[in-house]
Design a protein around this motif. Structure first.
Motif, PDB file in Angstrom:
ATOM      1  N   ALA A  68       0.833  -1.203   0.000  1.00  0.00           N
ATOM      2  CA  ALA A  68       0.000   0.000   0.000  1.00  0.00           C
ATOM      3  C   ALA A  68       0.862   1.245   0.000  1.00  0.00           C
ATOM      4  N   TYR A  69       2.049   1.128   0.584  1.00  0.00           N
ATOM      5  CA  TYR A  69       3.005   2.238   0.637  1.00  0.00           C
ATOM      6  C   TYR A  69       4.375   1.675   0.311  1.00  0.00           C
ATOM      7  N   SER A  70       5.166   2.420  -0.442  1.00  0.00           N
ATOM      8  CA  SER A  70       6.469   1.899  -0.837  1.00  0.00           C
ATOM      9  C   SER A  70       7.461   3.024  -1.098  1.00  0.00           C
ATOM     10  N   ILE A  71       8.659   2.862  -0.544  1.00  0.00           N
ATOM     11  CA  ILE A  71       9.809   3.684  -0.918  1.00  0.00           C
ATOM     12  C   ILE A  71      10.874   2.708  -1.399  1.00  0.00           C
ATOM     13  N   SER A  72      11.184   2.757  -2.691  1.00  0.00           N
ATOM     14  CA  SER A  72      12.136   1.794  -3.238  1.00  0.00           C
ATOM     15  C   SER A  72      12.806   2.365  -4.470  1.00  0.00           C
ATOM     16  N   LYS A  73      14.099   2.142  -4.566  1.00  0.00           N
ATOM     17  CA  LYS A  73      14.843   2.498  -5.769  1.00  0.00           C
ATOM     18  C   LYS A  73      14.956   1.309  -6.721  1.00  0.00           C
ATOM     19  N   GLY A  74      14.352   0.190  -6.320  1.00  0.00           N
ATOM     20  CA  GLY A  74      14.327  -0.975  -7.197  1.00  0.00           C
ATOM     21  C   GLY A  74      15.626  -1.736  -7.280  1.00  0.00           C
ATOM     22  N   ARG A  75      16.459  -1.641  -6.242  1.00  0.00           N
ATOM     23  CA  ARG A  75      17.728  -2.376  -6.261  1.00  0.00           C
ATOM     24  C   ARG A  75      17.445  -3.887  -6.275  1.00  0.00           C
ATOM     25  N   THR A  76      18.132  -4.618  -7.122  1.00  0.00           N
ATOM     26  CA  THR A  76      18.017  -6.076  -7.187  1.00  0.00           C
ATOM     27  C   THR A  76      19.398  -6.662  -7.488  1.00  0.00           C
TER      28      THR A  76
END
Length: 507
Positions: A98-106
């Motif tokens: 529902a809430y997200s803070i992400s730079k998408g690191r994988t």
């Protein structure tokens, strides 16, 4: 590590990365297969209704690459999360944050899951995150992700915690090292309709049921990001370079072809449990099947039991078989520091004896001074002993106007200062809204115009931050300092610990 050992470990790491990529490929293949089935069914329905043009029929056939499916009665379907949690079908966003803070690191080696919930007494989250980061090298930080899972559906509370993390760990969020997510309310079943099991109270059943579902959500989110997943909690301490140790242990077992399902780096609860990300679906599915029945650590034990124990053998044989899949590493790399559980009224005093002693104060050889406190000390934890490096100062409930003095025997040309409040076992016992003040040997003059000066001539040079630390330089224009003090400006809900007092100065 020798060159040969390093090569073997590198090969093990590449093997694991290949397994991870294969698992991700199979997951995408499953998505395509499900989509193809839906499109094929659409084709059959449309052909029956005669509602498509020949071109549309041809396009659908080419797109699916499959012949029309057999009648519905002959189509086998694999069980999924929806079989155990059918309410998830009511909202397509139930399995999305529902809430997200992400730079998408994988593509990193390790992803750490840190679930946190609202606690009635005190939160340890920020202290835990700071400790984890302080315990990691730059190389470890570049090869890891910490996912903070705010396991609450109250939007106001989620934003409050997220903003606190933003304030203190902006650089880590921007780099992708730290991510923050929260679940949608639609993810959880009706908690008022749970079965009462194990003789537990309804409140405890709801608490452990939610924890099972929280862990499952966090694992599902984290699984595609790394090779290894580490389950942590929001009230722990970690040893220095814990990630390097954990990764080395895992890769060594893989290189030596030794079976394992969980590597356990803490003897308490679900802390410090390490899994291969490709095997997390085992756990998630197991949690979904029995989320209402037993606590999360019991379910892990039952899964290992199911995978390893022979019903024809005795307990001793079963334990030995389980120990080959559940590997306990010593000494422990994590320690539980929280006292107040997220379950209302539960006090959790368990400590991992394998962790060793926790450093509670930082002694220094400070210059001679008289140390005085208007805050009453608890037992032997006096300011004088803390200043001498014998222990930490522990004061009872600071009040506005309370002061701690350090009157130097000889005035000092001070260069820097550090005051650290709180400690590992009591991270919330800090000095809040407290200023650092010095009394120069010479009376204030025009050169002090850029400073705020108290009525009794003390110059305010700093204050404690929200993490309980006050440090800074002392302007040489102030000259020799004959006194230094801390002044409290607001009432505190906690006691106050001063765990470090340190100065640097010209002799």
């Amino acid at each position: 590590m020798s060159g040969e050992q390093a090569l073997v470990q590198r090969l093990a790491e590449l093997q694991l990365r290949l397994q991870h990529l294969d698992a991700m490929y199979r997951a995408r293949e499953e998505d395509v297969h499900v989509l193809s089935q839906h499109l094929s069914q659409l084709l059959v329905d449309s052909l029956s209704a005669g509602g498509l043009t020949p071109e549309a029929k041809s396009l659908l056939r080419n797109l699916t690459g499959l012949a029309p499916p057999p009648p519905a009665g002959h189509l086998l379907r694999l069980p999924s999360a929806y079989h155990f949690l059918p309410h998830l079908l009511l909202n397509p966003n139930s399995l999305r944050p529902a809430y997200s803070i992400s730079k998408g690191r994988t593509g990193v080696s390790v992803v750490m899951g840190v679930p946190t919930v609202k606690r009635e007494v005190q939160s340890y989250l920020l202290s835990t995150l700071q400790n984890l980061l302080d315990s990691m090298s730059l190389e470890e930080k570049e090869d890891a992700i910490i996912v903070v899972f705010i396991a609450e559906t109250d939007e106001e509370y989620v934003l409050q915690v997220a903003n606190e993390i933003k304030e203190h760990f902006e650089a880590e969020l921007n780099s992708g090292l730290v991510e923050v997510i929260s679940p949608p309310a639609s993810y959880y079943p009706d908690m008022g309709r749970l079965r009462t099991t194990l003789g537990d109270s309804p409140e405890r059943v709801r608490w452990r049921t939610k924890q099972n579902l929280d862990f499952a959500f966090l694992m599902m989110y984290s699984q595609p990001k790394a090779m290894f997943y580490i389950q942590l909690e929001d009230d722990i301490l970690a040893k220095q370079h814990f990630l390097t140790t954990m990764k080395s242990v895992a890769l060594e077992r893989i290189a030596n072809r030794k079976a394992w399902f969980v590597l356990d780096f803490c003897q308490l609860g679900f802390i410090g449990k390490m899994f291969r990300c490709v095997e997390l679906p085992w756990l998630v599915q197991f949690f979904f099947m029995f989320y209402n029945d037993k606590p999360v650590d019991w379910l892990l034990d039952h899964l290992i039991h199911t995978k390893s124990c022979n019903l024809d053998k005795d307990y001793k044989h079963c334990k030995k078989a389980k120990d080959e899949l559940w590997i306990h590493y010593k000494p422990s790399l994590f320690q539980h520091i929280g006292t107040h559980s997220s379950l209302k009224g539960k006090v959790q005093k368990l400590k991992d004896k394998q962790f060793g002693k926790v450093r509670l104060f930082f002694p220094h050889n400070n210059p001679d001074a008289v140390a005085l406190s208007e805050i009453k000390a608890y037992k032997q934890y006096t300011l004088k002993r803390a200043y001498m490096g014998e222990t930490f100062f522990w004061g009872l409930l600071p009040q506005p106007g309370d002061r701690l003095w350090f009157k130097f025997t000889t005035p000092l040309m001070m260069k820097r200062y550090i005051f650290r409040s709180g400690n590992a076992e009591h991270p919330s016992d800090r000095f809040y809204n407290t200023t650092i003040e010095v009394l120069p040997l010479l009376q204030p003059s025009n050169q002090y115009e850029s400073y705020n000066i108290t009525n009794d001539g003390f110059v305010i040079i700093g204050k404690f931050d929200s993490m309980g630390l006050a440090e800074g330089k002392v302007d040489p224009k102030l000259g020799a300092i004959k006194e230094m003090r801390l002044t409290v400006h607001s009432e505190s809900d906690n006691w106050a610990i001063l765990s470090e007092v340190n100065y640097s100065f010209d002799v």
